[in-house]
Motif scaffolding. Structure first.
Motif, PDB file in Angstrom:
ATOM      1  N   GLY A 120      -7.525   9.041 -12.755  1.00 52.73           N
ATOM      2  CA  GLY A 120      -6.391   8.110 -12.678  1.00 52.73           C
ATOM      3  C   GLY A 120      -6.760   6.748 -13.240  1.00 52.73           C
ATOM      4  O   GLY A 120      -6.013   6.169 -14.040  1.00 52.73           O
ATOM      5  N   HIS A 121      -7.926   6.221 -12.837  1.00 47.98           N
ATOM      6  CA  HIS A 121      -8.346   4.912 -13.354  1.00 47.98           C
ATOM      7  C   HIS A 121      -8.392   4.922 -14.886  1.00 47.98           C
ATOM      8  O   HIS A 121      -7.939   3.978 -15.536  1.00 47.98           O
ATOM      9  N   ILE A 122      -8.946   5.981 -15.446  1.00 44.31           N
ATOM     10  CA  ILE A 122      -9.087   6.036 -16.912  1.00 44.31           C
ATOM     11  C   ILE A 122      -7.711   6.193 -17.565  1.00 44.31           C
ATOM     12  O   ILE A 122      -7.387   5.516 -18.544  1.00 44.31           O
TER      13      ILE A 122
ATOM     14  N   ASN B 231      -7.193  13.454  -9.420  1.00 40.80           N
ATOM     15  CA  ASN B 231      -8.522  12.880  -9.199  1.00 40.80           C
ATOM     16  C   ASN B 231      -8.417  11.372  -9.467  1.00 40.80           C
ATOM     17  O   ASN B 231      -8.056  10.946 -10.571  1.00 40.80           O
ATOM     18  N   HIS B 232      -8.727  10.580  -8.449  1.00 45.89           N
ATOM     19  CA  HIS B 232      -8.607   9.120  -8.536  1.00 45.89           C
ATOM     20  C   HIS B 232      -9.381   8.537  -9.743  1.00 45.89           C
ATOM     21  O   HIS B 232      -8.919   7.577 -10.380  1.00 45.89           O
ATOM     22  N   LEU B 233     -10.529   9.130 -10.059  1.00 45.94           N
ATOM     23  CA  LEU B 233     -11.361   8.609 -11.152  1.00 45.94           C
ATOM     24  C   LEU B 233     -10.669   8.836 -12.496  1.00 45.94           C
ATOM     25  O   LEU B 233     -10.647   7.947 -13.361  1.00 45.94           O
TER      26      LEU B 233
ATOM     27  N   THR C 188      -7.423  -2.278 -10.715  1.00 48.86           N
ATOM     28  CA  THR C 188      -7.670  -1.939  -9.307  1.00 48.86           C
ATOM     29  C   THR C 188      -6.681  -0.827  -8.897  1.00 48.86           C
ATOM     30  O   THR C 188      -5.795  -0.465  -9.669  1.00 48.86           O
ATOM     31  N   ASP C 189      -6.860  -0.303  -7.688  1.00 48.90           N
ATOM     32  CA  ASP C 189      -6.101   0.891  -7.282  1.00 48.90           C
ATOM     33  C   ASP C 189      -4.587   0.670  -7.326  1.00 48.90           C
ATOM     34  O   ASP C 189      -4.086  -0.334  -6.819  1.00 48.90           O
ATOM     35  N   ASN C 190      -3.874   1.625  -7.911  1.00 49.19           N
ATOM     36  CA  ASN C 190      -2.422   1.484  -8.053  1.00 49.19           C
ATOM     37  C   ASN C 190      -1.767   2.851  -8.245  1.00 49.19           C
ATOM     38  O   ASN C 190      -2.418   3.801  -8.698  1.00 49.19           O
TER      39      ASN C 190
END
Ligand code: KG4
Ligand code: ZN
Length: 341
Positions: free
Chosen positions: A121-123, A117-119, A308-310
């Protein structure tokens, strides 16, 4: 052969929006490679991401980006323990390129596939530079598509305390920047232009919603900027763009900080974790840093490149899923509207 068999080597792949990225992470702490191919220049001329173009660009770049990540890390597919890939939320065509590519690679290499889950991932990007990060913690996730306050009790165990009822913080920054003629992506442009502006020049509303609510609302604030601009245009006046940018940035930051502090009071959290593209904003970081140090609350945030996205954030989340034996079936599909449950 670049790795010992006892090592856990995760390839992370991210293609949910306009960055094609891949990273190789060893044992959850050693980031051996991190490649990001950004499409910002391609989309800039349209003032925002064009989904059809984004998926075509991902198709072109996914294989060379993955190969470069493996080569820089000096590993081959046979050294990998698993492949982690973002499966949502995001643009469906973009997600499908990553998911199909990761499936094919993992199947051919005979290793597990881990949908991320991308969200989350950010955390989890925060664990890359703070492996000692302890639960429980409160997370403020501020990206282009999401604004959430989440209480994390353990790996994979969390509760959403509040979210935006309309625009996400990054989305509002992007829309206002576009109206001010500052280009895409708007957040970094607003931050730059605001350096020459007076944050008190315009008084934009701060929607705090009902007492005790941890939800956000940014659309009224965004409309206030647009109305201010339109009324000035009708009067034949020109407004000072740096002042507008600085005042709007201040209003967004005030609401984010105020809600985060309210959530800390309500939960008694001793650590705040900041995540998502807007977490790169220096005014937000500085303000939170000051407020949290006064309250003796630990403040953790990733370096700007990891906000940012990575692919590295997907690799680290994949690492924790790997430890938990949490793998995905070969039927894994893209889920554009995936949320946090
Ligand atoms: O997390 P992200 O890369 O993509 C999503 O998952 O949405 O976030 C992108 C958002 C954009 O709205 C962009 O304008 C914002 O993050 N952003 C910033 C800054 N850098 C990126 N906003 C404010 N200040 C920044 N320095
Ligand atoms: Zn993102």
């Amino acid at each position: 052969m670049g790795s010992q068999k006892s090592e856990i080597v995760i390839l992370g792949i991210e293609t949910s929006c306009d960055e094609t990225s891949a990273a190789v992470l060893v044992n959850g702490t050693d980031l051996r490679s991190h490649i990001i191919s950004s499409q910002i220049v391609t989309h800039q001329r349209y003032g925002g991401v064009v989904p059809e173009i984004a998926s075509r660009e991902h198709s072109l770049h996914i294989q060379p980006v993955v190969q470069e990540a493996l080569d820089s890390a000096k590993v081959s597919f046979s050294d990998l323990s698993a492949i982690a890939v973002t499966y949502g939320p995001g643009l469906v065509g973009s997600l499908l390129v990553g998911v199909s590519g990761a499936k094919a690679m993992a199947y051919a290499a005979g290793i597990p596939l881990i949908g991320i889950n991308h969200l989350e991932g950010h955390i989890y990007a925060n664990f890359l530079h703070n492996p000692d990060l302890e639960f429980p913690f409160l997370a403020l996730l501020v990206s282009g598509g999401h604004t959430h306050l989440i209480f994390f009790e353990a790996h994979g165990q969390y509760q959403v305390l509040g979210h935006t009822r309309d625009d996400a913080a990054g989305e509002a920054l992007d829309k206002v920047a576009r109206t001010l003629g500052l280009g895409y992506p708007g957040g970094p442009q607003i931050q730059k232009v605001a350096l020459d502006g007076d944050a008190q020049a315009f008084k934009f509303p701060r929607a705090m919603l009902e007492k005790d609510s941890l939800d956000f609302s940014f659309s009224g604030m965004k409309s206030a900027v647009l109305n201010t601009l339109n009324s000035a245009r009708m009067r034949g006046e020109t407004l000072n763009v740096p002042d507008l940018a600085a005042s709007f940035q201040q209003a967004v930051v005030d609401v984010l900080v105020w809600k985060a502090l309210r959530a800390i009071d309500q939960t008694g959290a001793k650590t705040l974790v900041l995540a998502g593209g807007v977490a790169a904003n220096s005014l937000l970081r500085e303000t939170l840093n000051k407020e949290l140090s006064e309250r003796s609350v630990r403040f953790v945030y990733p370096p700007p490149l990891f906000c940012t996205d990575n692919g590295a954030m997907i690799a680290i989340t994949g690492y924790y899923h790997y430890l938990a034996g949490d793998f995905s079936p070969w039927t894994l599909n893209a889920v554009p509207g995936l949320g946090l449950v």
